[in-house]
Scaffold this motif. Structure first.
Motif, PDB file in Angstrom:
ATOM      1  N   ALA A   2      38.254  50.958  35.221  1.00 41.78           N
ATOM      2  CA  ALA A   2      37.517  50.070  36.112  1.00 41.78           C
ATOM      3  C   ALA A   2      36.388  49.392  35.368  1.00 41.78           C
ATOM      4  CB  ALA A   2      36.972  50.864  37.302  1.00 41.78           C
ATOM      5  N   MET A  64      43.989  49.420  41.495  1.00 40.62           N
ATOM      6  CA  MET A  64      43.345  49.453  40.187  1.00 40.62           C
ATOM      7  C   MET A  64      42.759  50.854  39.998  1.00 40.62           C
ATOM      8  SD  MET A  64      41.438  45.706  40.223  1.00 40.62           S
ATOM      9  CE  MET A  64      40.788  45.881  41.906  1.00 40.62           C
ATOM     10  N   GLN A 120      36.340  40.506  49.568  1.00 43.38           N
ATOM     11  CA  GLN A 120      36.573  41.645  48.691  1.00 43.38           C
ATOM     12  C   GLN A 120      36.235  42.922  49.459  1.00 43.38           C
ATOM     13  OE1 GLN A 120      37.981  41.359  45.684  1.00 43.38           O
ATOM     14  NE2 GLN A 120      38.033  39.125  45.943  1.00 43.38           N
ATOM     15  N   ASN A 124      38.578  48.931  45.596  1.00 43.34           N
ATOM     16  CA  ASN A 124      39.685  48.198  44.983  1.00 43.34           C
ATOM     17  C   ASN A 124      39.519  46.689  45.118  1.00 43.34           C
ATOM     18  OD1 ASN A 124      42.274  49.062  43.598  1.00 43.34           O
ATOM     19  ND2 ASN A 124      43.071  47.471  44.938  1.00 43.34           N
ATOM     20  N   ILE A 126      36.899  43.153  43.857  1.00 47.26           N
ATOM     21  CA  ILE A 126      36.112  42.656  42.732  1.00 47.26           C
ATOM     22  C   ILE A 126      34.800  42.114  43.285  1.00 47.26           C
ATOM     23  CG2 ILE A 126      36.006  41.130  40.739  1.00 47.26           C
ATOM     24  CD1 ILE A 126      38.224  43.185  40.549  1.00 47.26           C
ATOM     25  N   ILE A 132      34.601  46.379  39.656  1.00 45.52           N
ATOM     26  CA  ILE A 132      35.547  46.852  40.665  1.00 45.52           C
ATOM     27  C   ILE A 132      34.805  47.739  41.654  1.00 45.52           C
ATOM     28  CG2 ILE A 132      37.598  48.281  41.048  1.00 45.52           C
ATOM     29  CD1 ILE A 132      38.608  47.295  38.319  1.00 45.52           C
TER      30      ILE A 132
END
Length: 362
Positions: A2, A64, A120, A124, A126, A132
């Motif tokens: 991350a 991610m 966002q 998970n 951005i 992250i």
């Protein structure tokens, strides 16, 4: 790994999944410093949403790793930025699904941040600084004040946590249809799970006649005696479905399992509306005849903006509405997720992040 920035200097203990096995294990990571528009929150409780399982197991193919799930957080503010006016240290607050939006589009300007194209999520996602986002399975969270709501003093922090996702998910379509201030409608709720049970509570509090529609006849007493539903229809019983055709003004479908909504549509009156808030993995079967011959509407809905989330919280305080929960400790997260997959919970799991004592007043 991350992505972080030089501003991420705060060490935080949490719990994360590291691969598609979905197993949650202790994880130490960094959060950003509290900025001028931020508040820092000591997390006390965090709900377990089925979405957390999808991300932990990468079932949507977008995870991610490592991923720290959790978007139903309640806690206490420990620090505020210089520009923060709505909150102070010690306030009881909640953070839901939203971590960042563009702030400039028509939806952000109209307090519908949940429909911003640059939305966002709390994990998970951005963030504005390129890092992250990590969610509420952790001891502490830093949030822009725009995405934080006050928790009424009358509500217990554990049972209020799932309201940040499950609650607002079913509240928003009711608000859109004007059901908050216009009692006396006939409302149907498909599915009696984490979303469905709170939908029943809202609809009853707002003065409506509520019918639960379920595949399981064994849930009838639960729906009527515990949650206050007025009627119960077993959707597998063709005779019951037939005898209740054209009886409901509004139906909320909370089911995420694959099912055909044609027979459900037939329960609506002419001009009735079906709102879909569940998310089946495969496309929904939508026959045209029930729409054409009933002049019916099918629409979808996802969570809500922060302004309406605060409105929902205030109404929950007014009507004393909370989620029915089972509290688990952090070391029990994996077992709770396994049970959730089997629908073995009434009706939401909440993690006791702070490991509070049983008689805690928070």
């Amino acid at each position: 790994m991350a992505q972080t920035t030089s501003n991420h200097t705060q060490t935080v203990s949490g719990w994360a999944a590291h691969d598609s096995s979905g197993k949650i294990t202790p994880y130490t990571f960094k959060r950003r410093e509290n900025g001028p528009d931020d508040v820092t929150i000591e997390i006390l409780y965090c709900g377990i949403c089925h979405t957390d399982i999808h991300y932990a197991k990468n079932e949507w193919g977008i995870t991610m790793y490592p991923v720290v799930p959790g978007h139903e957080m309640t806690g206490v503010i420990t620090k505020v930025g210089n520009n923060v006016k709505k909150f102070k240290i010690g306030d009881k607050v909640g953070v839901g699904c939203i971590a960042a939006t563009c702030l400039n589009c028509e939806f952000c300007k109209d307090s519908q941040e949940n429909y911003c194209e640059n939305l966002q999520f709390s994990y998970n996602g951005i963030f504005w600084d390129g890092s992250i986002t990590y969610g509420g399975y952790s001891k502490m969270f830093v949030s822009d004040q725009r995405y934080v709501v006050h928790i009424p003093e009358s509500l217990p922090m554990d049972a209020a946590a799932p309201l940040l996702c499950a609650g607002i998910t079913v509240f928003t379509p009711m608000k859109d249809l004007g059901l908050i201030d216009s009692p006396g409608k006939k409302v149907g709720v498909v599915g009696l799970g984490g979303l469905g049970h709170i939908a029943v509570k809202f609809a009853k509090a707002f003065g409506h006649h509520v019918t639960v529609i379920s595949t399981s006849a064994s849930k009838e007493q639960e729906a009527k005696k515990r949650l206050g539903a007025d009627e119960f229809i077993v959707s597998k019983d063709s005779q019951q479905m037939q005898s209740n055709k054209r009886t409901l003004d509004f139906i909320m479908d909370t089911v995420s399992a694959q099912h055909c909504i044609g027979p459900i549509l037939e329960l609506l009156k002419v001009n009735g509306t079906l709102s879909i808030v569940g998310a089946p993995e495969k496309p929904i079967q939508l026959p045209s005849f029930p729409l054409i011959f009933g002049k019916r509407t099918v629409k979808g809905s996802i969570i809500g903006g922060i302004q309406e989330t605060q409105q929902m919280m205030d109404l929950c305080g007014k009507y004393n509405i909370t989620c029915d929960i089972e509290v688990v400790k952090p070391h029990e997260i994996n077992h709770a997720m396994e049970r959730l997959i089997q629908n073995d919970v009434r009706y939401r799991f909440v993690i006791d992040i702070a490991q509070n004592k049983p008689n805690s007043n928070v």
